[in-house]
Design a protein around this motif. Sequence first.
Motif, short mmCIF file in Angstrom:
data_model
loop_
_atom_site.label_atom_id
_atom_site.label_comp_id
_atom_site.label_asym_id
_atom_site.label_seq_id
_atom_site.Cartn_x
_atom_site.Cartn_y
_atom_site.Cartn_z
N GLN A 104 10.75 53.57 -0.92
CA GLN A 104 12.08 53.15 -1.36
C GLN A 104 12.85 52.51 -0.21
N HIS A 107 11.62 48.99 0.52
CA HIS A 107 11.39 48.32 -0.76
C HIS A 107 11.33 46.80 -0.66
N ARG A 111 8.11 44.96 -2.06
CA ARG A 111 8.18 44.05 -3.21
C ARG A 111 7.41 42.77 -2.92
N GLU A 174 7.20 51.98 -8.90
CA GLU A 174 8.42 52.09 -9.70
C GLU A 174 9.64 52.33 -8.81
N CYS A 175 9.46 53.11 -7.76
CA CYS A 175 10.56 53.33 -6.80
C CYS A 175 10.91 52.03 -6.07
N THR A 177 10.47 48.89 -7.15
CA THR A 177 11.08 47.88 -8.02
C THR A 177 12.38 48.35 -8.66
N GLY A 178 12.70 49.63 -8.49
CA GLY A 178 13.92 50.17 -9.09
C GLY A 178 13.77 50.51 -10.55
N GLU A 179 12.53 50.58 -11.03
CA GLU A 179 12.27 50.85 -12.45
C GLU A 179 12.05 52.33 -12.75
#
Length: 202
Positions: A104, A107, A111, A174-175, A177-179
């Motif tokens: 995170q 990130h 990404r 997921e962490c 991408t913020g999803e």
Amino acid sequence: MEKKLTREEKATQTRARLLQCAEELFIEQGFVKTTISQIIKRAGLGYGTAYVYFKNKDELFVELLDELMGQFYDVAERSFVPKSVIEAAECIKEQVGMFLTLAQKEHQLMRVLKEARGASIVIDQRWSEIREQFIHRISVDISYAQSNGLASRHLDPELIARGWFYANEMFMWECVTGECRYSIAQLREQLTDIYMNGLYIK
């Protein structure tokens, strides 16, 4: 009087400058849109100079990736010598939390990695190699737990390690991408419980 840099020191500085500028551009524009020419221009170097160190942007990114993964390896390589199932659970829970928190925190570059894997065979292959290193490390920890009577001996350490890594990797992305719909605290608790209940002896 200012000390004159040696050829090796100049080379080290030039390489570091290229990597810094590459990271900035990758984060700003993404992997696909960034070109080696843009990196060279931002670094303020002659066009041919960059190619002394890296033949293309894929090589540049792989070096950035390896530097980034060094932080993750530090988490994976933490001492794992529990004397009890409770102690093992605490170690594993801490590792899961640190792994996801680091993903995170980093990130932006993570990404870029996600994008780059779909655009570069070289980078996708490097990520596969990195995965295998993590899986091997996990299997070593499982073997330790088995040999010390903490975990079920009939389970294959590499198979379990592979499944455990993939579960963590899914939530890691997921962490990044913020999803992710769950907090890191929830993931840490739930993933550890599933892992412990499936592998360790009560």
